[in-house]
Design an enzyme around this catalytic site. Structure first.
Site, PDB file in Angstrom:
ATOM      1  N   TYR A   1       0.855  -1.196   0.000  1.00  0.00           N
ATOM      2  CA  TYR A   1       0.000   0.000   0.000  1.00  0.00           C
ATOM      3  C   TYR A   1       0.890   1.246   0.000  1.00  0.00           C
ATOM      4  CZ  TYR A   1      -4.720  -1.872   0.452  1.00  0.00           C
ATOM      5  OH  TYR A   1      -5.940  -2.461   0.201  1.00  0.00           O
TER       6      TYR A   1
ATOM      7  N   LYS B   1       4.278 -13.796  -1.818  1.00  0.00           N
ATOM      8  CA  LYS B   1       4.287 -14.085  -3.258  1.00  0.00           C
ATOM      9  C   LYS B   1       5.751 -14.046  -3.691  1.00  0.00           C
ATOM     10  CE  LYS B   1       2.263 -14.804  -7.247  1.00  0.00           C
ATOM     11  NZ  LYS B   1       1.659 -16.115  -7.571  1.00  0.00           N
TER      12      LYS B   1
ATOM     13  N   ASP C   1      -2.137 -16.154  -3.945  1.00  0.00           N
ATOM     14  CA  ASP C   1      -3.193 -16.626  -4.849  1.00  0.00           C
ATOM     15  C   ASP C   1      -3.662 -18.021  -4.433  1.00  0.00           C
ATOM     16  OD1 ASP C   1      -0.580 -17.268  -5.501  1.00  0.00           O
ATOM     17  OD2 ASP C   1      -0.868 -17.254  -7.661  1.00  0.00           O
TER      18      ASP C   1
ATOM     19  N   ASP D   1      -5.486  -7.360   3.513  1.00  0.00           N
ATOM     20  CA  ASP D   1      -6.745  -6.650   3.296  1.00  0.00           C
ATOM     21  C   ASP D   1      -7.668  -7.489   2.416  1.00  0.00           C
ATOM     22  OD1 ASP D   1      -8.515  -4.608   3.577  1.00  0.00           O
ATOM     23  OD2 ASP D   1      -7.551  -3.248   2.160  1.00  0.00           O
TER      24      ASP D   1
ATOM     25  N   ASP E   1     -11.247  -9.626   3.602  1.00  0.00           N
ATOM     26  CA  ASP E   1     -12.570  -9.401   3.001  1.00  0.00           C
ATOM     27  C   ASP E   1     -13.142 -10.723   2.499  1.00  0.00           C
ATOM     28  OD1 ASP E   1     -12.298  -6.630   3.336  1.00  0.00           O
ATOM     29  OD2 ASP E   1     -13.239  -6.217   1.398  1.00  0.00           O
TER      30      ASP E   1
END
Ligand code: NAD
Length: 359
Positions: A135, A188, A221, A245, A249
């Site tokens: 971010y 990742k 992923d 984040d 969700d």
């Protein structure tokens, strides 16, 4: 009545559905603390679109001063997408997290009784690093972490540091000890080899201090797929900011609804209850928002305070709120996002009424 019998809460209602769900959550906290002889001292501070109108900024100085004096905050969502361009960055939530170093974002996802969930057996805690990562808006002391060398090229700065990763990893391993003793490190590192690779390696270093906690690792992923396919295999997830984040969700929605997902942002000195969901402008003002995410966030705030101070009455109030939410949900107090017909106020009243049944 002594000072210990008063609990000051800074209350920032925020935008959209914030002014609907935040007061309901504060009322539930007051009702849960009252039988223990503790009174909530509510300190309302301007925040969001209303603060732009009254003070010219979404987080005015008076709010920062008030927050500096009050360790426990209840904060509604912002709707920064609706702000004038020059006031959109940093978003208010990011500003608060950065200014007060609220580095740990704890986001549990668990299905409520009676709620039709995609993955009813999910019981996951996402421990999200909150101060850096991918971010870009919180990664620069001066200047913006996103920039455009030409109108057709956009670039973004990701930051991962050993110090920030170490402290979030400690949070995750400590939390796992209180839960089912398993941490999954999300990264990742096959693509973002240096940044998320450092995140993975520092988490693995910290893991050596917790031989009693099982450690796994997943690419982000693959983790998304695993959350859908085998949620039972997951206990605590530790992830950098953006990955955490997104995964929280997903976990929140899979376990019922984004509107039910609670969240706590904490430093070592202060904590902010703020549900996972945003301002939900599409349903704002209709009295139908699900307040459970905000109520659960306030329960997390009280538990954080009770554990830290040894004030067992506050911890007991937090436990009572969680039990009352489950009880009310099982008895049908559910908003439209959960397939019910209850209003925001109905759910608040049902949870307050359930407090006496579970107490
Ligand atoms: P959102 O979470 O506001 O809404 C996504 C969907 O979930 C919408 O359909 C909404 O109606 C529904 N929803 C969310 N909370 C709900 C609740 N409590 N009860 C019932 N339904 C609920 O996400 P968005 O639409 O991407 O963002 C809207 C605004 O909120 C944007 O300005 C965004 O920047 C902001 N936002 C703020 C925060 C925060 O302050 N913590 C977090 C996310 C988004």
């Amino acid at each position: 009545m002594t000072a210990d019998d008063h609990l000051p809460l800074a209350v920032l209602a925020g935008d959209g559905i914030g002014p609907e769900v935040v007061p309901v959550a504060v009322e539930v906290a007051a009702a849960a603390l009252e039988p223990h002889g503790i009174v909530v001292d509510r300190v309302d501070l301007p925040f969001g679109g209303h603060a732009i109108a009254s003070h010219g900024a979404p987080v005015p100085q008076t709010t920062l001063d008030g927050l500096a004096e009050t360790p426990l905050w209840v904060v509604g969502p912002h709707d920064s997408a609706s702000y004038p361009d020059q006031l959109r960055t940093p978003p208010p939530g990011a500003l608060l997290r950065t200014r007060f170093d609220l580095f740990a974002n704890l986001r549990p996802a668990r299905a409520l009784p009676g709620v039709p969930a995609t993955t009813p057996s999910m019981d996951v805690l996402v421990v999200r690093e909150n101060s850096e990562g991918l971010y870009a808006d919180r990664n620069m002391a001066v200047g913006a972490g996103e920039f455009m060398p030409t109108p057709d090229v956009a670039m973004s700065i990701g930051v991962v540091t050993r110090a920030a990763t170490e402290r979030i990893a400690v949070e995750a391993f400590e939390a796992a000890r209180r839960r089912r003793g398993h941490v999954t490190i999300v990264h990742k590192a096959n693509v973002l080899r240096l940044t998320t690779g450092l995140f993975r390696d520092v988490c693995l270093d910290v893991a050596r201090r917790y031989p009693d906690v099982r450690v796994s690792q997943q690419h982000v992923d693959a983790m998304a797929a695993l959350l859908v396919r085998s949620p039972d295999a997951i206990d605590v997830i530790v992830a950098e900011n953006l990955f955490g984040d997104i995964l929280s969700d997903l976990a929140g929605e899979l376990s019922g609804s984004l509107g039910s997902a609670p969240s706590l942002n904490a430093s070592s000195a202060r904590a902010m209850a703020q549900a996972v969901h945003g301002a939900a402008p599409d349903i704002a003002g209709r009295g139908i928002a699900n307040p459970v995410g905000m109520i659960g966030s306030v329960a997390m705030l009280l538990r954080w305070h009770g554990d830290r101070t040894g004030e067992h009455r506050v911890t007991a109030a937090a436990d009572a709120i969680d039990a009352a939410v489950a009880h009310a949900s099982a008895n049908g107090a559910r908003t439209a996002d959960l397939g019910g017909a209850a209003t925001t106020a109905d759910v608040g009243a049902a949870v307050r009424a359930a407090l006496s049944e579970v107490g």
